[in-house]
Scaffold this motif. Structure first.
Motif, short mmCIF file in Angstrom:
data_model
loop_
_atom_site.label_atom_id
_atom_site.label_comp_id
_atom_site.label_asym_id
_atom_site.label_seq_id
_atom_site.Cartn_x
_atom_site.Cartn_y
_atom_site.Cartn_z
N UNK A 50 0.84 -1.19 0.00
CA UNK A 50 0.00 0.00 0.00
C UNK A 50 0.88 1.24 0.00
N UNK A 51 0.43 2.27 -0.70
CA UNK A 51 1.23 3.51 -0.83
C UNK A 51 1.30 4.25 0.51
N UNK A 52 2.46 4.83 0.78
CA UNK A 52 2.61 5.74 1.93
C UNK A 52 2.35 7.16 1.45
N UNK A 53 1.75 8.00 2.32
CA UNK A 53 1.50 9.40 1.97
C UNK A 53 2.79 10.21 1.95
N UNK A 54 3.69 9.86 2.86
CA UNK A 54 4.93 10.65 3.02
C UNK A 54 5.92 9.79 3.80
N UNK A 55 7.14 10.24 3.92
CA UNK A 55 8.11 9.48 4.71
C UNK A 55 7.70 9.47 6.18
N UNK A 56 7.12 10.58 6.63
CA UNK A 56 6.69 10.65 8.03
C UNK A 56 5.57 9.63 8.29
N UNK A 57 4.59 9.58 7.36
CA UNK A 57 3.50 8.62 7.46
C UNK A 57 4.05 7.19 7.51
N UNK A 58 5.00 6.90 6.63
CA UNK A 58 5.60 5.56 6.59
C UNK A 58 6.27 5.25 7.93
N UNK A 59 7.02 6.20 8.45
CA UNK A 59 7.74 5.97 9.71
C UNK A 59 6.74 5.72 10.84
N UNK A 60 5.67 6.50 10.86
CA UNK A 60 4.67 6.32 11.93
C UNK A 60 3.96 4.97 11.83
N UNK A 61 3.69 4.53 10.59
CA UNK A 61 3.06 3.21 10.42
C UNK A 61 3.97 2.12 10.97
N UNK A 62 5.25 2.20 10.62
CA UNK A 62 6.18 1.16 11.06
C UNK A 62 6.41 1.20 12.57
N UNK A 63 6.24 2.34 13.19
CA UNK A 63 6.42 2.45 14.64
C UNK A 63 5.11 2.17 15.39
N UNK A 64 4.04 1.80 14.65
CA UNK A 64 2.71 1.55 15.20
C UNK A 64 2.12 2.79 15.88
#
Ligand code: PLP
Length: 423
Positions: A32-46
């Motif tokens: 699934x696409x990430x909105x931004x690098x910050x969004x991606x980082x937050x997803x991976x950090x739960x």
């Protein structure tokens, strides 16, 4: 909250705002696409919730997870690749080498070998006890015990599990009760209503219902207090998530979230979105099928009881079954599709019966809309010695039926003509 039949048809689905699709779409995507690098980082950090990768979550499976959780009366669900994966993860989520589980010995064959062989090799000792005396569970508790386990309708004796009593004993010991509800399904019995903390299901059987797809699901009742000092993996920092503590971050849902984001991430038994879709199709008629399975099975059990070619019949809906009183309590709407019986004439006669059925399919499965039959002594239990077979409750004359949803007259005619060939 709607009633069971309505949940079976609608549960977990919300209107698709973009396509307006009425059916649940198959999201056949790995990622699934990430909105931004910050969004991606937050997803991976739960820190944010959202889709990352289909090994861990998928929108089609998400509907299935919500639907089964609602049916079972639980708070959240986790779909996995098979019933065996659901059982394996449900244990590994809280047990590590040195820990112990106390389980009913009346188990599905795969669960029996998981417990007696695979978990043993991993250092997790499973005490297998006779669940018809609930005190056997308490007798095997130690400070290493992490869970009690049982099946709503045990294999192969079809004994009904005393969920209420055994959940009390589990809670006295400070551990959760995990129940495999595959044979009953939430239409006939909801173990969570009687105190079970975690419910596992093989979707492969009645839930899918048409013999097309392997799948499993874990439902968390979110009623168990994981902070009682016994469950360190849930209450101490997880180094693989920057020191996150599951019970702090997710409260009562700590168990289910950890199973998803830690075990499914690392071990990987994900359900395919297509199988999630097929299982959702099956669930839409689960309430109708379970009623028909149970009605047909009771009819067959009564017919067999009166048949001169039959030695004995085992069905929890019959007064002659030792679990009849428990079945009246836990399975008031029907005792499901499984019927066991002994053919007069032993092993040879049982084999003849199997060879002469026409409508029944000879195979190792249960819960298909079609009627199924198996002779355990010559198939699933052939590797055991006669003594081991006797201990497992598998006699030479034992035939097991999974009675389907066909017309009862045709089912009875097929059994009758096959029995006529055994003498
Ligand atoms: C079939 C079955 C399982 C295993 O499910 P799979 O989907 O085949 O892995 C577990 N428990 C019970 C009671 C079953 O009937």
């Amino acid at each position: 909250m709607h009633r069971l039949g309505t949940i079976a048809v609608h549960g977990g689905q919300s209107d698709d705002p973009i396509t307006k699709a009425r059916a649940v779409p198959i999201y056949q995507t790995t990622s699934y696409l990430f909105d931004s690098t910050e969004h991606a980082a937050n997803l991976f950090a739960l820190k944010d919730t959202g889709n990352i990768y289909t090994r861990i979550m998928n929108p089609t499976s998400d509907v299935l997870e919500k639907r089964v959780a609602q049916l079972e009366g639980g708070k959240a669900g986790l779909a996995v690749a098979s019933g065996m994966a659901a059982i394996t993860l449900s244990i590994l989520n809280i047990a590590e080498p040195g820990d112990e589980i106390v389980s009913s010995s009346q188990l599905y064959g795969g669960t029996y070998t998981l417990f007696s062989s695979t978990l043993a090799k991993m250092g997790i000792k499973v005490h297998l006890v006779d669940s018809t005396d609930p005190d056997n569970f308490s007798a095997h508790v130690s400070d290493k015990t992490k869970a009690f386990f049982g099946e709503t309708i045990g294999n192969p004796s079809l004994d009904v599990f005393d969920v209420e009593r055994i959940s009390e004993l589990a809670h006295d010991a400070g551990v959760p009760l995990i129940v495999d509800n595959t044979a009953a399904t939430p239409i006939l019995c909801r173990p969570i209503d009687y105190g079970a903390d975690v419910v596992v299901n093989s979707l492969t059987k009645f839930m899918g219902g048409h013999g097309t797809s392997i799948g499993g699901l874990i439902v968390d009742a979110a009623t168990f207090d994981w902070t009682n000092g016994k469950f360190h993996d849930l209450t101490e920092p997880d180094a693989t998530y920057n020191g996150l503590v599951y019970t702090d971050a997710f409260g009562w849902l700590a168990y289910l979230v950890k199973a998803r984001v830690h075990l499914l991430r690392d071990m990987g038994p994900a359900l395919s979105p297509f199988n999630a879709f097929l299982t959702l199709q099956g669930l839409e008629s689960l309430h109708l099928r379970m009623a028909r399975h149970s009605e047909n099975a009771l009819h067959v059990a009564k017919f067999l009881s009166d048949h001169e070619g039959v030695e004995w019949v085992s069905y929890p809906g019959l007064e002659s079954h030792r679990s009849y009183a428990l079945a009246q309590k836990y399975l008031p709407k029907g005792a499901s599709a499984l019927v066991g019986f002994g053919v007069k004439g032993g092993y040879e006669a049982a084999v003849k019966f199997i060879e002469h059925v026409k409508l029944f399919s000879h195979l190792a499965n249960i819960g298909d809309a079609k009627s199924l039959v198996v002779h355990p002594a010559s198939t699933t239990h052939q590797q055991l010695s006669p003594q081991e077979r006797a201990l497992a409750g598998v006699s030479d004359d034992f035939v097991r039926l999974s009675v389907g949803i066909e017309d009862i007259e045709d089912i009875i005619e097929d059994i009758d003509q096959a029995l006529a060939c055994t003498s």
